[in-house]
Design an enzyme around this catalytic site. Structure first.
Site, short mmCIF file in Angstrom:
data_model
loop_
_atom_site.label_atom_id
_atom_site.label_comp_id
_atom_site.label_asym_id
_atom_site.label_seq_id
_atom_site.Cartn_x
_atom_site.Cartn_y
_atom_site.Cartn_z
N LYS A 1 4.42 11.95 -10.56
CA LYS A 1 3.57 11.22 -11.51
C LYS A 1 4.24 9.88 -11.78
CE LYS A 1 1.10 14.77 -14.12
NZ LYS A 1 0.94 15.41 -15.44
N ASN B 1 2.23 20.71 -19.60
CA ASN B 1 1.90 19.91 -20.80
C ASN B 1 2.04 20.72 -22.09
OD1 ASN B 1 1.30 17.64 -19.22
ND2 ASN B 1 -0.77 18.41 -18.85
N ARG C 1 0.83 -1.23 0.00
CA ARG C 1 0.00 0.00 0.00
C ARG C 1 0.85 1.27 0.00
NH1 ARG C 1 -3.08 -3.11 3.75
NH2 ARG C 1 -4.81 -4.06 2.64
N GLU D 1 12.41 19.65 -23.04
CA GLU D 1 11.64 19.94 -21.81
C GLU D 1 12.22 21.16 -21.09
OE1 GLU D 1 8.86 18.30 -21.02
OE2 GLU D 1 9.01 16.37 -22.03
N GLU E 1 -2.76 18.30 -10.68
CA GLU E 1 -3.09 18.88 -11.99
C GLU E 1 -4.54 19.32 -12.08
OE1 GLU E 1 -0.91 17.07 -15.29
OE2 GLU E 1 -2.61 17.56 -16.58
N HIS F 1 1.98 14.22 -28.16
CA HIS F 1 1.49 12.86 -27.93
C HIS F 1 0.79 12.32 -29.17
CE1 HIS F 1 1.33 12.73 -23.23
NE2 HIS F 1 2.48 12.32 -23.71
N HIS G 1 2.54 19.02 -25.38
CA HIS G 1 2.31 17.58 -25.19
C HIS G 1 1.07 17.06 -25.91
CE1 HIS G 1 5.55 17.88 -22.35
NE2 HIS G 1 5.47 16.60 -22.05
N ARG H 1 -0.69 23.00 -12.98
CA ARG H 1 0.26 21.96 -13.40
C ARG H 1 0.06 21.60 -14.88
NH1 ARG H 1 2.53 16.65 -10.22
NH2 ARG H 1 3.84 15.95 -11.93
N HIS I 1 10.59 11.19 -27.30
CA HIS I 1 9.49 11.94 -26.67
C HIS I 1 9.77 13.44 -26.69
CE1 HIS I 1 6.32 13.09 -23.96
NE2 HIS I 1 7.20 13.62 -23.13
N LYS J 1 9.58 23.58 -12.08
CA LYS J 1 8.64 22.47 -11.92
C LYS J 1 8.22 22.32 -10.46
CE LYS J 1 7.16 18.01 -13.09
NZ LYS J 1 7.22 16.81 -13.86
N1 GLY Z 1 5.42 16.17 -17.14
C1 GLY Z 1 4.37 16.98 -16.71
C2 GLY Z 1 4.06 16.86 -15.25
O1 GLY Z 1 4.80 16.26 -14.51
O2 GLY Z 1 3.06 17.36 -14.82
#
Ligand code: GLY
Length: 368
Positions: free
Chosen positions: A143, A245, A121, A185, A237, A252, A248, A241, A267, A227
């Site tokens: 993430k 993106n 957990r 990035e 997000e 994507h 992206h 946040r 990427h 960040k």
């Molecule tokens: N790569 C975008 C984020 O971590 O929110």
């Protein structure tokens, strides 16, 4: 060495340490977080390159260490590898007071982080990112995810690391394409909210895209500062946040259309192209001065990154649009894009008209 704290309302604060030679001293920093046992999760390439140095450092600090290596590549972000990793943690007998160490790029960090989130957990994990992309982006912010045949990162958890160690020296062994990919990035962070940083990246900082360690170090520090501030404000997000993106949704869609496994486009290369498209779309909508989009394009291109669809392949406008609308950031069928009012002034645009994006894609060379 620079220490950047990451703190938010809903998670325990942690440090991102950026500097040279950190792998050799990692044991001293990680040992206090354990009860004397850890499993390093890595991929086979990185495990061969850096696993022994990290394991030596941990053992010297009195931490019993095992390495579990997964195959390199996005394919390891799968249920099968997640199950295998969890089984290895069980076999190693880790308990809830032990830590997992992720040694590698974004794939390893995402997989190891999710395994740590699920194991018993949830146990602590430490990120030791070995790619530029992981140092400036994926290792910070919690993430974690695996992919499914329906798309990337669709199964995951928010699970913040206890510590991130970004050793600039490990970037020296990266292939040039991976440095460029991470650089995208870095440029993205300047484009989102820091015009002076973007000016530096366009000038003296540009050496970082070619692997200059001093430029890379500052680029990592500033990216992590940006960040961490965003994540501290909006871990899940719900708002700000999403700015991270930028590039992206276009990126994507392009990656998915090309097929991730072919690795035709890294990427970061897709993100760079996505940023150029997002800025040009912003110009088309009368939101952004054309001069800013042109300058962004020139700086992205000078780093050896793509800015035009034709550099990536041949695409159908409807194909790209469908992939963009299917992006998990789309809400209720409306297209949500990160657009910009200029360099350093990105914003979340909801309810973007799909027909105008389709026309834009055709202007950009996609087939009608
Ligand atoms: N790569 C975008 C984020 O971590 O929110």
């Amino acid at each position: 060495m620079t220490i950047i704290p990451v703190s938010g309302q809903a998670f325990a604060p942690y440090d991102v340490v950026v500097g040279r030679g950190l792998l050799a001293s990692a044991g001293e920093r990680i040992a206090p977080l354990t009860r004397g046992r850890t499993v390093i999760i890595s991929d086979r390439t990185v495990a061969d390159l850096h696993g022994p140095a990290l394991a030596r450092s941990l053992e010297a600090a009195g931490v019993q260490t095992q390495i579990v290596a997964v195959p390199p590549g996005e394919g390891s972000k799968s249920f099968a590898e997640l199950e295998r990793v969890l089984d290895r943690l069980l076999e190693a007998g880790l308990d809830r007071k032990d830590v997992v160490v992720a040694l590698g790029g974004g794939v390893v960090g995402d997989l190891a982080g999710l395994a740590a989130a699920l194991y018993m957990r949830g146990i602590d994990f430490v990120q030791v990112p070995t790619t530029l992309l992981a140092q400036v982006d994926s290792s910070v912010g919690g993430k974690t995810a695996i992919d499914t045949p329906r798309g990337k990162n669709l199964v995951g958890a928010f699970h913040q690391p206890r510590l991130v160690l970004a050793d600039i020296d490990v970037l020296a062994t990266l292939p040039a394409q991976q440095v460029r990919s991470g650089w995208a990035e870095v440029l993205k962070h300047g484009l989102i909210c820091d015009a002076p940083f973007f000016d530096w990246l366009a000038g003296p900082g540009a050496a970082g895209a070619k692997g200059d360690p001093a430029a890379l170090e500052w680029a990592v520090i500033r990216s992590v500062e940006i960040k961490s501030a965003v994540v501290g404000e909006d871990e899940k997000e719900a708002g700000r946040r999403a700015l991270l993106n930028l590039g992206h949704t276009f990126g994507h869609a392009i990656e998915t259309a090309l097929g991730f496994e072919e690795a035709a486009l890294a990427h970061g290369e897709a993100v760079a192209l996505g940023c150029a498209l997002a800025l040009r779309y912003s110009v088309r909508e009368g939101l952004c001065p054309a001069a800013d989009a042109e300058r962004a394009e020139a700086v992205i291109a000078a780093a050896g990154l793509p800015t035009r669809l034709s550099q990536a392949g041949t695409f159908g406008a409807d194909q790209l649009l469908a992939l963009m609308a299917g992006d998990k950031k789309a809400e209720g069928g409306a297209l949500t894009l990160i657009l910009a009012r200029g360099i350093g002034q990105a914003f979340v645009a909801k309810g973007v008209d799909a027909a105008s994006v389709r026309s834009f894609l055709i202007e950009e060379g996609a087939k009608a």
